[in-house]
Design a protein around this motif. Structure first.
Motif, PDB file in Angstrom:
ATOM      1  N   GLU A 411       0.815  -1.213   0.000  1.00 53.71           N
ATOM      2  CA  GLU A 411       0.000   0.000   0.000  1.00 53.71           C
ATOM      3  C   GLU A 411       0.853   1.269   0.000  1.00 53.71           C
ATOM      4  N   SER A 412       2.056   1.208   0.560  1.00 53.32           N
ATOM      5  CA  SER A 412       2.944   2.377   0.593  1.00 53.32           C
ATOM      6  C   SER A 412       3.835   2.453  -0.651  1.00 53.32           C
ATOM      7  N   MET A 471      10.328   1.080   3.936  1.00 51.23           N
ATOM      8  CA  MET A 471       9.104   1.883   4.105  1.00 51.23           C
ATOM      9  C   MET A 471       9.061   2.637   5.429  1.00 51.23           C
ATOM     10  N   GLY A 472       9.790   2.190   6.456  1.00 54.82           N
ATOM     11  CA  GLY A 472       9.799   2.877   7.737  1.00 54.82           C
ATOM     12  C   GLY A 472       8.693   2.429   8.666  1.00 54.82           C
ATOM     13  N   ILE A 473       8.899   2.720   9.947  1.00 51.49           N
ATOM     14  CA  ILE A 473       7.984   2.224  10.970  1.00 51.49           C
ATOM     15  C   ILE A 473       6.618   2.888  10.893  1.00 51.49           C
ATOM     16  N   GLU A 474       6.540   4.143  10.418  1.00 56.23           N
ATOM     17  CA  GLU A 474       5.256   4.858  10.407  1.00 56.23           C
ATOM     18  C   GLU A 474       4.216   4.145   9.556  1.00 56.23           C
ATOM     19  N   ASN A 475       4.624   3.686   8.366  1.00 55.93           N
ATOM     20  CA  ASN A 475       3.684   2.968   7.503  1.00 55.93           C
ATOM     21  C   ASN A 475       3.257   1.643   8.129  1.00 55.93           C
ATOM     22  N   TYR A 479      -0.865   0.640   9.235  1.00 60.90           N
ATOM     23  CA  TYR A 479      -1.690  -0.494   8.803  1.00 60.90           C
ATOM     24  C   TYR A 479      -1.934  -1.491   9.929  1.00 60.90           C
ATOM     25  N   ALA A 480      -0.981  -1.614  10.853  1.00 60.25           N
ATOM     26  CA  ALA A 480      -1.218  -2.479  12.014  1.00 60.25           C
ATOM     27  C   ALA A 480      -2.391  -1.949  12.837  1.00 60.25           C
ATOM     28  N   LYS A 481      -2.448  -0.627  12.997  1.00 61.30           N
ATOM     29  CA  LYS A 481      -3.565  -0.025  13.733  1.00 61.30           C
ATOM     30  C   LYS A 481      -4.888  -0.243  13.007  1.00 61.30           C
ATOM     31  N   TYR A 482      -4.852  -0.144  11.681  1.00 55.78           N
ATOM     32  CA  TYR A 482      -6.091  -0.345  10.936  1.00 55.78           C
ATOM     33  C   TYR A 482      -6.650  -1.746  11.171  1.00 55.78           C
TER      34      TYR A 482
END
Length: 705
Positions: A411-412, A471-475, A479-482
């Motif tokens: 997705e990123s 991609m980095g931890i923010e991405n 999606y983990a939160k979603y």
């Protein structure tokens, strides 16, 4: 003049008539008093003695628990209890009456309340330290008084002179002490004994003149008809404690039962019902002369759960069997497996069809108060049987998290469906942290070039290291939160854990004294390690969302609430009640639209896990009649443990259920896949017995991730 004279005559005549009437009424009243006091005096005195009216509570039955098909899991049965009111008998007759009462109870093997803290033969206090100091102070006893001296102080206090038998003296003291502590009166009873057999009831009723102030009542008693089944879901109810009573005394008595854990606790307000009242006519000596119902009791509401009792039993049995097999080395090596959890969820509705936690407990142990022996058994068990490990504990998910990393990478636009990454075995980008793929650790090789589906099939750590690093931890967090990871599901049960989601913020909270967040934590987070810890219930929601096309689901274990009058509580009311009771917050996570092609690629990888010969769970599903999407996980845990996970859904073509299994210190993820297979066999109507025989025939294969 004549007219005035006539008026005087009329007035005089009226006065004479009134005087005569008063005289006649007076004679009638005197005659009536003579009749009441002299002729019928004793008769009416005897009748007045029987007209002491007391109001007794008719306890409402607690609401029942039913599974989704209507099977009763918890109900209430009616039992006889013995109550005692204060009566106008003298102390000598009260003591005699108490002794008569205890003799009947003991003859019929009925236990009765005994809170007097002194044993005899030999004399000993049953409490110690601060509790004993406070008890002596509260009872105006000297600090250095012995147990024997205190015992005889109570004997004298209660003027027990009708017996010299020390055993009988203590029995009388026990009840006198109880009623003094509970504060009984002519209108407020104290429960002496519960679950009285019919034979004892008959004896109390036939010889009521021997038992001052007693009253036999029927009370609803909690009955867990399915034994230990779903114990962590149902919870247990027990007698209200002093703190609870202080908060609720406007609606509860000191003898009431109240929900303590599970559904019993959360829905207490619906389950309790409304008590009725009964009028009791008693003589001054405490014997009952008549009774009648003034207000009927109204039973509490029934809670209909989403679980299926048969599926719940299969889930519990399969989990226990699997843990025992892992512990005994049936898969090739014995592990110290003693606990685990399993969750079965409808992927479209979020309804929990089964939820098991092992070890479990017996709710009936707590009815009426748990014994010291049973409490010690639960308290001292290091596997914590009273904890619902499916939703109150969280664990590192290991490789079962890799589908999140895959979706986030796609997705990123960090990777695409054509991207292939070459797994050389050791990820060497960073000098100070060079993690290895599991296949290199075991066989000193890499997986070679893999796309996203192949990386999931083979559970390739290297692929997800590279994806997350780019991609980095923010991405990854987004999606983990979603998918609901690191957040409570909102299930209608108490003490749900939110778990923890690996991020810079979480790292700073959990490791304030450690080194700062770095690339190594991103790599670890990508494969379900670092600070990632989720409950099996959260994982079931996540797998359900993968299987249903990426749509959010509202997790629930309560289907409806049915009131005593047949009406049902609205879903809106239930949700509002739960949010307030459990302090739940609204889900404010961003509503993401998952690209269905990306999702399809991830699910294809999960199908390969169970259906391709190189899949990490192929050995468990190779002959299964239904195509399953799955993923194994072997997560490192404290104390050199490895928690074993398997997550799956079926049927692959049109998913209905998601299943998550976790065994603490279970060794390898593919061991737990047989639990999922057996649950699916039950759900889809297969022969479970044959499936179990097939599983026993499967040899051990060292495919671990």
């Amino acid at each position: 003049m004549a007219k005035r004279k006539k008026n005087k005559i009329n007035i005089k005549l009226r006065f004479n008539v009134l005087t005569i009437l008063i005289y006649i009424v007076g004679i009638i009243l005197i005659a009536r008093l003579f009749t009441l006091q002299i002729i019928h005096g004793e008769e009416y005195k005897e009748q007045s003695n029987t007209r002491l009216t007391r109001e007794s509570t008719i306890e409402a039955a607690r609401g029942n628990f039913l599974d989704r098909t209507g099977v009763e899991l918890v109900t209430s049965k009616m039992e006889f209890s013995l109550e005692m009111y204060k009566s106008k008998v003298d102390t000598e007759n009260l003591n005699k009456s108490i002794l008569n009462m205890i003799q009947v109870l003991e003859k019929n093997e009925c236990s009765y309340s005994d809170t007097f803290p002194i044993k005899i033969e030999p004399f000993e206090y049953t409490i110690e330290n601060e509790a004993l100091i406070n008890w002596k102070k509260n009872n105006n006893l000297d600090d250095d008084i012995t147990a024997e001296q205190a015992f005889y102080k109570f004997k004298n206090k209660y003027k027990i002179e009708n017996t010299d038998d020390i055993q009988e003296i203590r029995k009388i003291i026990t009840i006198r002490y109880l009623i003094s502590q509970k504060g009984y009166s002519s209108t407020k009873s104290v429960t002496i004994a519960e679950n009285i057999p019919n034979k004892a009831v008959a004896e109390f009723s036939e010889s009521s003149e021997k038992f001052a102030g007693i009253n036999i009542v029927t009370k609803p008693v909690r009955e867990y008809t399915s034994g230990n089944l779903a114990s962590h879901i149902l919870g247990y109810a027990s007698r209200i404690d002093p703190d609870e009573y202080e908060k609720r005394k406007s609606n509860y008595s000191q003898n009431d039962i109240i929900g303590k854990t599970g559904i019993e606790a959360v829905f207490e307000e619906y389950l309790k019902g409304k008590n009725g009242t009964k009028q009791i006519d008693m003589a001054v000596d405490g014997t009952t002369t008549a009774e009648y119902i003034a207000k009927e009791a109204v039973a509490g509401s029934d809670i209909v759960l989403t679980i299926d009792a048969n599926l719940q039993k299969i889930t519990e049995d399969a989990l226990v069997s699997n843990i025992q097999k892992i512990a005994s080395g049936d898969f090739g090596k014995a592990y110290d497996a003693k606990a685990g959890a399993a969750v079965v969820m409808n992927v479209n509705t979020g309804e929990v069809l089964a939820m098991a936690s092992y070890p479990d407990y017996t709710p009936a142990d707590f009815v009426g108060g748990i014994s010291n022996e049973n409490w010690a058994k639960y308290r001292d068990n290091t596997s914590k049987p009273l904890v619902n490990k499916a939703m109150q504990n969280s664990y590192s998910p290991g490789s079962t998290f890799k589908m999140v990393t895959a979706i986030a990478g796609l997705e990123s636009n960090t990777i695409n469906l054509s991207t292939k990454i070459n797994d050389t075995g050791i990820y060497k980008k960073y000098r100070d942290f060079q993690p290895r793929c599991w296949i290199y650790t075991d066989y000193h090789i890499g997986h070679g070039y893999l796309d996203v589906s192949g990386a999931i099939e083979k559970s390739c750590n290297y692929f997800f290291y590279e994806t997350a690093d780019k991609m980095g931890i923010e991405n990854l967090v987004k999606y983990a939160k979603y998918f609901g990871l690191g957040n409570k599901t909102g299930i209608e049960l108490p003490s749900e854990t939110a778990g923890a989601l690996a991020s810079k913020e979480t790292w700073s909270k959990l490791h304030p004294q450690n080194e700062p967040w770095g690339p190594g934590q991103v790599l670890q987070a990508a494969i379900g390690q670092s600070d990632n810890e989720f409950s099996p219930l959260q994982m079931a929601r996540y797998i359900s969302m993968l299987a249903n096309g990426g749509q959010k689901v509202d997790v629930s274990i309560v289907k409806t609430i049915r009131n005593a009058d047949g009406s049902e509580v609205s879903r809106e009311e239930i949700n509002q009640f739960i949010n307030k009771k459990l302090g739940l917050e609204q889900d404010n996570t961003e509503n993401l639209e998952i690209n269905q092609n990306y999702l399809k690629a991830v699910l294809e990888g999960m199908k390969s896990v169970t259906s391709d010969t190189s899949g990490t769970a192929y050995i468990r599903f190779k002959d299964f009649d239904i195509t399953v999407g799955g993923k194994t996980g072997s997560a490192e845990a404290p104390n050199n443990q490895v928690h074993a996970w398997f997550v799956g859904f079926a049927p692959f073509e049109d998913p209905e259920i998601a299943i998550v299994v976790m065994v603490e210190n279970g060794g390898h993820g593919n061991y737990t896949a047989e639990v999922v297979r057996n649950i699916m066999a039950e759900y889809f109507g297969m022969n479970v017995q044959n499936v179990e025989e097939d599983m026993r025939a499967i040899p051990y294969v060292e495919i671990i991730n």
